[in-house]
Design an enzyme around this catalytic site. Structure first.
Site, mmCIF file in Angstrom:
data_model
loop_
_atom_site.group_PDB
_atom_site.id
_atom_site.type_symbol
_atom_site.label_atom_id
_atom_site.label_comp_id
_atom_site.label_asym_id
_atom_site.label_seq_id
_atom_site.Cartn_x
_atom_site.Cartn_y
_atom_site.Cartn_z
ATOM 1 N N TYR A 263 50.620 -59.547 11.551
ATOM 2 C CA TYR A 263 49.829 -59.169 12.727
ATOM 3 C C TYR A 263 48.695 -58.261 12.280
ATOM 4 O O TYR A 263 48.913 -57.357 11.478
ATOM 5 C CB TYR A 263 50.700 -58.419 13.753
ATOM 6 C CG TYR A 263 51.038 -59.280 14.952
ATOM 7 C CD1 TYR A 263 50.032 -59.832 15.728
ATOM 8 C CD2 TYR A 263 52.365 -59.526 15.305
ATOM 9 C CE1 TYR A 263 50.332 -60.622 16.823
ATOM 10 C CE2 TYR A 263 52.668 -60.319 16.397
ATOM 11 C CZ TYR A 263 51.651 -60.863 17.150
ATOM 12 O OH TYR A 263 51.936 -61.646 18.230
ATOM 13 N N GLU B 22 45.775 -57.076 14.623
ATOM 14 C CA GLU B 22 44.802 -56.791 15.684
ATOM 15 C C GLU B 22 43.727 -55.843 15.176
ATOM 16 O O GLU B 22 44.040 -54.853 14.495
ATOM 17 C CB GLU B 22 45.483 -56.139 16.898
ATOM 18 C CG GLU B 22 46.072 -57.122 17.875
ATOM 19 C CD GLU B 22 47.568 -57.257 17.707
ATOM 20 O OE1 GLU B 22 48.057 -57.054 16.574
ATOM 21 O OE2 GLU B 22 48.230 -57.573 18.713
ATOM 22 N N ASP C 167 26.468 -74.778 20.694
ATOM 23 C CA ASP C 167 27.847 -75.146 20.336
ATOM 24 C C ASP C 167 27.727 -76.303 19.336
ATOM 25 O O ASP C 167 27.529 -77.457 19.712
ATOM 26 C CB ASP C 167 28.601 -75.566 21.606
ATOM 27 C CG ASP C 167 30.046 -75.974 21.322
ATOM 28 O OD1 ASP C 167 30.364 -76.281 20.162
ATOM 29 O OD2 ASP C 167 30.850 -75.997 22.279
ATOM 30 N N THR D 13 33.585 -74.962 15.968
ATOM 31 C CA THR D 13 34.964 -75.092 15.534
ATOM 32 C C THR D 13 34.906 -75.329 14.028
ATOM 33 O O THR D 13 33.858 -75.672 13.474
ATOM 34 C CB THR D 13 35.689 -76.264 16.229
ATOM 35 O OG1 THR D 13 34.895 -77.436 16.098
ATOM 36 C CG2 THR D 13 35.933 -75.976 17.687
#
Ligand code: DSN
Length: 417
Positions: A57, A59, A203, A229
């Site tokens: 993790y 963050e 995009d 992406t």
């Protein structure tokens, strides 16, 4: 069978899952994949995706985390960011977006307020759900007015866009598509966005690899924000990157991704993005991008000379849209028939659509995946001929069997990485 490594542990712990993985591997090897948004990543990208970074993790952002133990995560995320900055020629990159739709949500969340007007390309004309389509969050929480293609040329109607923007004053103009076979003229969009002071968002999910290869113009230095992406023509793991040259926008984007919308980044994906970006910076990748477009043009010509109508008459990029017309087999019928023969495409709406989105009058094809396998113009002619044969012989099982045999023979010569 082309198992990329033995999966020894799965063999003992979960045979069911292993069995499905092997079946999918076999399907991918035996089918011809013409979905324009799909690709095959390298083994190196898959190894990074399967790495121990999945256990962490983290963050926050590099060197500013809420959890301890992130010294190698900090380095991997910094590496991915630096590689992306260099490759695309931008100043700021966020690599934490889980995929395209969440990344686009972050752009809205960073720069607009709920209820603000926006515009994007009408979905049945090739636009994306997140660019203001009515069932999507982008229409529920913002106020879209969609621009269109000219129904004669089937290319973006810039005058229509100008009229819409003058009248509705959108705060954000989205440029990008899932089914548009032509080049985006970034400067025209920029001019229109400047006239009304709107953010211009590019995009480039479908075309990022083509931009790197120099076969599609880049929006860098023109659009305020660029989202891509990482798994389409860029040939990385499933993820997203948001890029900008504006320091204030960059800060807002970072805050929107975390803590605004997401929790911990997927560090294994970040590692794989770093690998894919290194691969994309090689001369071989440039050649790959060039070949994608060459292949698409030959495939388009073959389909056209086989009597099929292509939206806008052909392609400038990786993507082709066949318009099957209003009578006769639908997009759904044809994509199912092709699937029976081992040719994977998707049904898609066309600009003059009369049918429902789950039925459609179109078929969308693309060349990024077959080009990764090493197929070239000769194979495109072959594949185009097979598609025409199936479309002209719908429900003819004898023909399907013949085509399937040819597909298997072709795919056996071009391995999936
Ligand atoms: N699903 C993607 C595509 O196929 O184009 C867009 O999000």
């Amino acid at each position: 069978m082309i198992a990329w490594y033995s999966m020894k542990e799965l063999k003992f712990s979960d045979k069911k899952v292993l069995d499905l993985i092997k079946k999918e591997e076999k399907r991918q090897q035996e089918d011809i994949n013409l979905i324009p948004s799909e690709n095959y990543v390298s083994k190196a990208v898959r190894e990074a995706t399967a790495s121990v970074f999945t256990n962490k993790y983290s963050e926050g952002y590099p060197y500013k985390r809420y959890y301890a133990g992130n010294k190698w995560v900090d380095e991997i995320e910094t590496l991915a960011i630096e590689r992306a900055k260099k490759l695309f020629g931008v100043k700021f990159v966020n690599v934490q977006g889980y995929s395209g739709s969440p990344a686009n949500l972050a752009i809205y969340f960073a720069l607009l307020n709920p209820g603000d007007p926006i515009t994007g390309l009408y979905l049945p004309h090739g636009g994306h759900l997140t660019h203001g389509w009515d069932v999507n969050f982008s229409a529920k929480y913002y106020k879209p007015v969609q621009y269109t293609v000219d129904l004669k040329t089937e290319r973006i109607d810039y005058e229509n866009l100008r009229k819409i923007t003058k009248k509705h004053k959108p705060k954000m103009i989205w440029v990008g598509a899932t089914a548009y076979p032509r080049i985006f003229e970034w400067e025209k969009f920029q001019k229109i966005s400047k006239e009304i002071g709107a953010y211009l968002i590019a995009d480039i999910s479908h075309i990022a690899g083509l931009i790197i290869a120099g076969v599609h113009p880049s929006p860098v230095g023109i659009a305020d924000v660029i989202m891509t992406t990482t798994h389409k023509t860029l040939r990385g793991p499933r993820g997203a990157m948001i890029m900008t040259n504006d320091v204030d926008i960059a800060k807002k984007i970072d805050r929107a991704i975390f803590p605004g919308l997401q929790g911990g980044p997927h560090d294994h994906t970040t590692a794989a993005i770093a690998v894919a970006l290194k691969e994309a910076s090689t001369p071989q990748f440039k050649k790959y991008g060039v070949q994608i477009v060459k292949n698409a043009k030959v495939l388009a010509e073959t389909l056209s000379s086989g009597g099929l109508r292509l939206v806008s008459g052909g392609t400038d990029n990786h993507l082709i849209l066949i318009d099957l017309g209003t009578n006769g087999p639908t997009g759904k019928d044809i994509s199912l028939a092709l699937e029976e023969c081992g040719i994977i495409t998707n049904k898609n709406t066309v600009p003059s659509e009369t049918r429902k989105p789950f039925v459609t009058s179109g078929i969308r094809l693309g060349t990024p995946a077959v080009t990764t396998r090493g197929m070239k113009e000769k194979e495109m002619k072959k594949i185009g001929g097979l598609i025409v044969k199936v479309i002209n012989n719908i429900s003819n099982q004898k023909i399907y069997k013949e085509v399937k045999k040819e597909v298997l023979s072709l795919t056996s010569k071009f391995l999936v990485p």
